[in-house]
Motif scaffolding. Structure first.
Motif, PDB file in Angstrom:
ATOM      1  N   LEU A   1       0.830  -1.200   0.000  1.00 53.21           N
ATOM      2  CA  LEU A   1       0.000   0.000   0.000  1.00 53.21           C
ATOM      3  C   LEU A   1       0.866   1.251   0.000  1.00 53.21           C
ATOM      4  CD1 LEU A   1      -2.947  -0.781   2.449  1.00 53.21           C
ATOM      5  CD2 LEU A   1      -2.971  -0.723  -0.038  1.00 53.21           C
ATOM      6  N   GLY A   2       1.968   1.223   0.745  1.00 46.20           N
ATOM      7  CA  GLY A   2       2.884   2.363   0.751  1.00 46.20           C
ATOM      8  C   GLY A   2       3.516   2.604  -0.609  1.00 46.20           C
ATOM      9  N   VAL A   3       3.969   1.527  -1.248  1.00 45.97           N
ATOM     10  CA  VAL A   3       4.585   1.643  -2.577  1.00 45.97           C
ATOM     11  C   VAL A   3       3.560   2.177  -3.581  1.00 45.97           C
ATOM     12  CG1 VAL A   3       5.509   0.295  -4.504  1.00 45.97           C
ATOM     13  CG2 VAL A   3       6.335  -0.118  -2.194  1.00 45.97           C
ATOM     14  N   ALA A   4       2.354   1.636  -3.548  1.00 47.38           N
ATOM     15  CA  ALA A   4       1.317   2.071  -4.482  1.00 47.38           C
ATOM     16  C   ALA A   4       0.913   3.520  -4.228  1.00 47.38           C
ATOM     17  CB  ALA A   4       0.104   1.150  -4.373  1.00 47.38           C
ATOM     18  N   HIS A   5       0.857   3.912  -2.964  1.00 45.31           N
ATOM     19  CA  HIS A   5       0.490   5.287  -2.628  1.00 45.31           C
ATOM     20  C   HIS A   5       1.519   6.279  -3.172  1.00 45.31           C
ATOM     21  CE1 HIS A   5      -1.335   8.564  -0.431  1.00 45.31           C
ATOM     22  NE2 HIS A   5      -0.160   8.854   0.071  1.00 45.31           N
ATOM     23  N   VAL A   6       2.792   5.930  -3.026  1.00 47.93           N
ATOM     24  CA  VAL A   6       3.855   6.796  -3.555  1.00 47.93           C
ATOM     25  C   VAL A   6       3.686   6.956  -5.060  1.00 47.93           C
ATOM     26  CG1 VAL A   6       6.338   6.882  -4.019  1.00 47.93           C
ATOM     27  CG2 VAL A   6       5.526   6.370  -1.727  1.00 47.93           C
ATOM     28  N   ARG A   7       3.461   5.853  -5.763  1.00 44.56           N
ATOM     29  CA  ARG A   7       3.348   5.930  -7.212  1.00 44.56           C
ATOM     30  C   ARG A   7       2.080   6.677  -7.647  1.00 44.56           C
ATOM     31  NH1 ARG A   7       5.996   7.112 -11.420  1.00 44.56           N
ATOM     32  NH2 ARG A   7       5.068   6.328 -13.301  1.00 44.56           N
TER      33      ARG A   7
ATOM     34  N   ARG B   1      13.511   1.316  -7.905  1.00 46.68           N
ATOM     35  CA  ARG B   1      13.307   0.942  -6.504  1.00 46.68           C
ATOM     36  C   ARG B   1      11.826   0.702  -6.214  1.00 46.68           C
ATOM     37  NH1 ARG B   1      12.612   4.339  -1.866  1.00 46.68           N
ATOM     38  NH2 ARG B   1      12.733   6.055  -3.315  1.00 46.68           N
ATOM     39  N   VAL B   2      10.957   1.545  -6.771  1.00 45.59           N
ATOM     40  CA  VAL B   2       9.516   1.384  -6.577  1.00 45.59           C
ATOM     41  C   VAL B   2       9.027   0.122  -7.284  1.00 45.59           C
ATOM     42  CG1 VAL B   2       7.260   2.440  -6.982  1.00 45.59           C
ATOM     43  CG2 VAL B   2       9.182   3.859  -6.280  1.00 45.59           C
ATOM     44  N   ALA B   3       9.510  -0.091  -8.503  1.00 46.75           N
ATOM     45  CA  ALA B   3       9.117  -1.291  -9.259  1.00 46.75           C
ATOM     46  C   ALA B   3       9.570  -2.552  -8.523  1.00 46.75           C
ATOM     47  CB  ALA B   3       9.708  -1.250 -10.655  1.00 46.75           C
ATOM     48  N   LEU B   4      10.798  -2.556  -8.032  1.00 48.51           N
ATOM     49  CA  LEU B   4      11.305  -3.714  -7.295  1.00 48.51           C
ATOM     50  C   LEU B   4      10.506  -3.940  -6.020  1.00 48.51           C
ATOM     51  CD1 LEU B   4      13.436  -5.944  -7.058  1.00 48.51           C
ATOM     52  CD2 LEU B   4      14.881  -4.293  -5.843  1.00 48.51           C
ATOM     53  N   GLY B   5      10.153  -2.870  -5.331  1.00 52.52           N
ATOM     54  CA  GLY B   5       9.339  -2.986  -4.118  1.00 52.52           C
ATOM     55  C   GLY B   5       7.980  -3.606  -4.400  1.00 52.52           C
ATOM     56  N   ALA B   6       7.349  -3.175  -5.487  1.00 52.68           N
ATOM     57  CA  ALA B   6       6.041  -3.727  -5.846  1.00 52.68           C
ATOM     58  C   ALA B   6       6.151  -5.209  -6.198  1.00 52.68           C
ATOM     59  CB  ALA B   6       5.447  -2.942  -7.013  1.00 52.68           C
TER      60      ALA B   6
ATOM     61  N   LEU C   1       8.523  -7.369  -5.224  1.00 54.27           N
ATOM     62  CA  LEU C   1       8.851  -8.142  -4.018  1.00 54.27           C
ATOM     63  C   LEU C   1       7.627  -8.313  -3.119  1.00 54.27           C
ATOM     64  CD1 LEU C   1      12.394  -6.792  -3.096  1.00 54.27           C
ATOM     65  CD2 LEU C   1      11.803  -8.995  -4.101  1.00 54.27           C
ATOM     66  N   CYS C   2       6.832  -7.268  -2.974  1.00 46.11           N
ATOM     67  CA  CYS C   2       5.622  -7.379  -2.155  1.00 46.11           C
ATOM     68  C   CYS C   2       4.637  -8.370  -2.757  1.00 46.11           C
ATOM     69  CB  CYS C   2       4.959  -6.011  -2.006  1.00 46.11           C
ATOM     70  SG  CYS C   2       5.811  -4.890  -0.906  1.00 46.11           S
ATOM     71  N   THR C   3       4.482  -8.343  -4.058  1.00 45.58           N
ATOM     72  CA  THR C   3       3.545  -9.251  -4.723  1.00 45.58           C
ATOM     73  C   THR C   3       3.975 -10.704  -4.585  1.00 45.58           C
ATOM     74  OG1 THR C   3       3.000  -7.511  -6.298  1.00 45.58           O
ATOM     75  CG2 THR C   3       2.411  -9.761  -6.910  1.00 45.58           C
ATOM     76  N   VAL C   4       5.246 -10.968  -4.826  1.00 45.29           N
ATOM     77  CA  VAL C   4       5.756 -12.337  -4.721  1.00 45.29           C
ATOM     78  C   VAL C   4       5.704 -12.816  -3.272  1.00 45.29           C
ATOM     79  CG1 VAL C   4       7.828 -13.755  -4.984  1.00 45.29           C
ATOM     80  CG2 VAL C   4       7.158 -12.187  -6.797  1.00 45.29           C
ATOM     81  N   ALA C   5       6.107 -11.963  -2.338  1.00 41.55           N
ATOM     82  CA  ALA C   5       6.081 -12.354  -0.930  1.00 41.55           C
ATOM     83  C   ALA C   5       4.656 -12.607  -0.456  1.00 41.55           C
ATOM     84  CB  ALA C   5       6.743 -11.271  -0.078  1.00 41.55           C
ATOM     85  N   LEU C   6       3.712 -11.771  -0.895  1.00 47.47           N
ATOM     86  CA  LEU C   6       2.314 -11.982  -0.508  1.00 47.47           C
ATOM     87  C   LEU C   6       1.817 -13.329  -1.010  1.00 47.47           C
ATOM     88  CD1 LEU C   6      -0.243 -10.810   0.803  1.00 47.47           C
ATOM     89  CD2 LEU C   6      -0.840  -9.907  -1.430  1.00 47.47           C
ATOM     90  N   ALA C   7       2.159 -13.675  -2.236  1.00 43.81           N
ATOM     91  CA  ALA C   7       1.732 -14.970  -2.781  1.00 43.81           C
ATOM     92  C   ALA C   7       2.354 -16.127  -2.000  1.00 43.81           C
ATOM     93  CB  ALA C   7       2.109 -15.059  -4.250  1.00 43.81           C
ATOM     94  N   LEU C   8       3.631 -16.027  -1.683  1.00 44.84           N
ATOM     95  CA  LEU C   8       4.312 -17.109  -0.955  1.00 44.84           C
ATOM     96  C   LEU C   8       3.747 -17.281   0.454  1.00 44.84           C
ATOM     97  CD1 LEU C   8       8.001 -16.540  -2.065  1.00 44.84           C
ATOM     98  CD2 LEU C   8       6.458 -18.364  -2.777  1.00 44.84           C
ATOM     99  N   PHE C   9       3.569 -16.180   1.177  1.00 46.97           N
ATOM    100  CA  PHE C   9       3.055 -16.300   2.527  1.00 46.97           C
ATOM    101  C   PHE C   9       1.580 -16.697   2.549  1.00 46.97           C
ATOM    102  CE2 PHE C   9       6.928 -14.060   3.689  1.00 46.97           C
ATOM    103  CZ  PHE C   9       7.309 -14.814   4.786  1.00 46.97           C
ATOM    104  N   ALA C  10       0.832 -16.294   1.545  1.00 48.25           N
ATOM    105  CA  ALA C  10      -0.564 -16.728   1.464  1.00 48.25           C
ATOM    106  C   ALA C  10      -0.643 -18.242   1.277  1.00 48.25           C
ATOM    107  CB  ALA C  10      -1.280 -16.003   0.328  1.00 48.25           C
ATOM    108  N   MET C  11       0.283 -18.805   0.486  1.00 45.67           N
ATOM    109  CA  MET C  11       0.295 -20.263   0.324  1.00 45.67           C
ATOM    110  C   MET C  11       0.645 -20.953   1.639  1.00 45.67           C
ATOM    111  SD  MET C  11       1.743 -21.032  -3.504  1.00 45.67           S
ATOM    112  CE  MET C  11       3.404 -20.588  -3.108  1.00 45.67           C
ATOM    113  N   THR C  12       1.547 -20.376   2.426  1.00 48.54           N
ATOM    114  CA  THR C  12       1.892 -21.008   3.711  1.00 48.54           C
ATOM    115  C   THR C  12       0.717 -20.977   4.668  1.00 48.54           C
ATOM    116  OG1 THR C  12       2.831 -18.971   4.635  1.00 48.54           O
ATOM    117  CG2 THR C  12       4.340 -20.437   3.488  1.00 48.54           C
ATOM    118  N   VAL C  13      -0.077 -19.923   4.629  1.00 52.02           N
ATOM    119  CA  VAL C  13      -1.239 -19.846   5.517  1.00 52.02           C
ATOM    120  C   VAL C  13      -2.293 -20.860   5.086  1.00 52.02           C
ATOM    121  CG1 VAL C  13      -3.156 -18.362   6.206  1.00 52.02           C
ATOM    122  CG2 VAL C  13      -0.838 -17.468   6.223  1.00 52.02           C
ATOM    123  N   ILE C  14      -2.461 -21.023   3.782  1.00 52.79           N
ATOM    124  CA  ILE C  14      -3.486 -21.948   3.286  1.00 52.79           C
ATOM    125  C   ILE C  14      -3.095 -23.400   3.602  1.00 52.79           C
ATOM    126  CG2 ILE C  14      -4.518 -22.880   1.180  1.00 52.79           C
ATOM    127  CD1 ILE C  14      -4.476 -20.023   0.096  1.00 52.79           C
ATOM    128  N   PHE C  15      -1.829 -23.741   3.417  1.00 55.67           N
ATOM    129  CA  PHE C  15      -1.401 -25.108   3.658  1.00 55.67           C
ATOM    130  C   PHE C  15      -0.892 -25.213   5.049  1.00 55.67           C
ATOM    131  CE2 PHE C  15      -0.721 -24.611  -0.990  1.00 55.67           C
ATOM    132  CZ  PHE C  15      -1.746 -25.443  -1.383  1.00 55.67           C
TER     133      PHE C  15
END
Length: 106
Positions: free
Chosen positions: A64-70, A85-90, A92-106
């Protein structure tokens, strides 16, 4: 685009469309985070799920912070190019969200 007319280029509605795309992406990220938290709360409540949910919430806030800045940059008359830096942040957040969401589901 280069040439004599490049400096006076009229961007038209392109910044507005890009800003709306960032809003849609933020909404999709919010829905994914809420569903992951919902899954964790209705699950077994193991410490791993709780920790995963906390990490998901932090990643969501970072995105949300990265998107707000952009989006604020796109509101100007001549928005700057997307900083690496903003593109990399977005990304990394997207990939990390997907990975951690899979850990919560399984």
């Amino acid at each position: 685009m280069s040439g004599p007319g490049a400096a006076s280029r009229d961007a038209g509605l392109q910044p507005e469309r890009t800003r709306l795309a960032w809003r849609r992406t933020t909404l999709a990220c919010s829905v994914a985070a809420v569903l992951a938290v919902r899954q964790a709360l209705h699950g077994s409540g193991s410490p791993l799920r709780v920790a995963g949910t906390a990490v998901i919430a932090l990643i969501w806030l970072a995105f949300l912070g990265v998107a707000h800045v952009r989006m604020r940059q796109l509101a100007t008359a001549r928005p700057p190019a997307l900083a690496p830096r903003v593109a990399l942040g977005a990304v990394l957040c997207t990939v990390a969200l997907a990975l951690f969401a899979m850990t919560v589901i399984f």
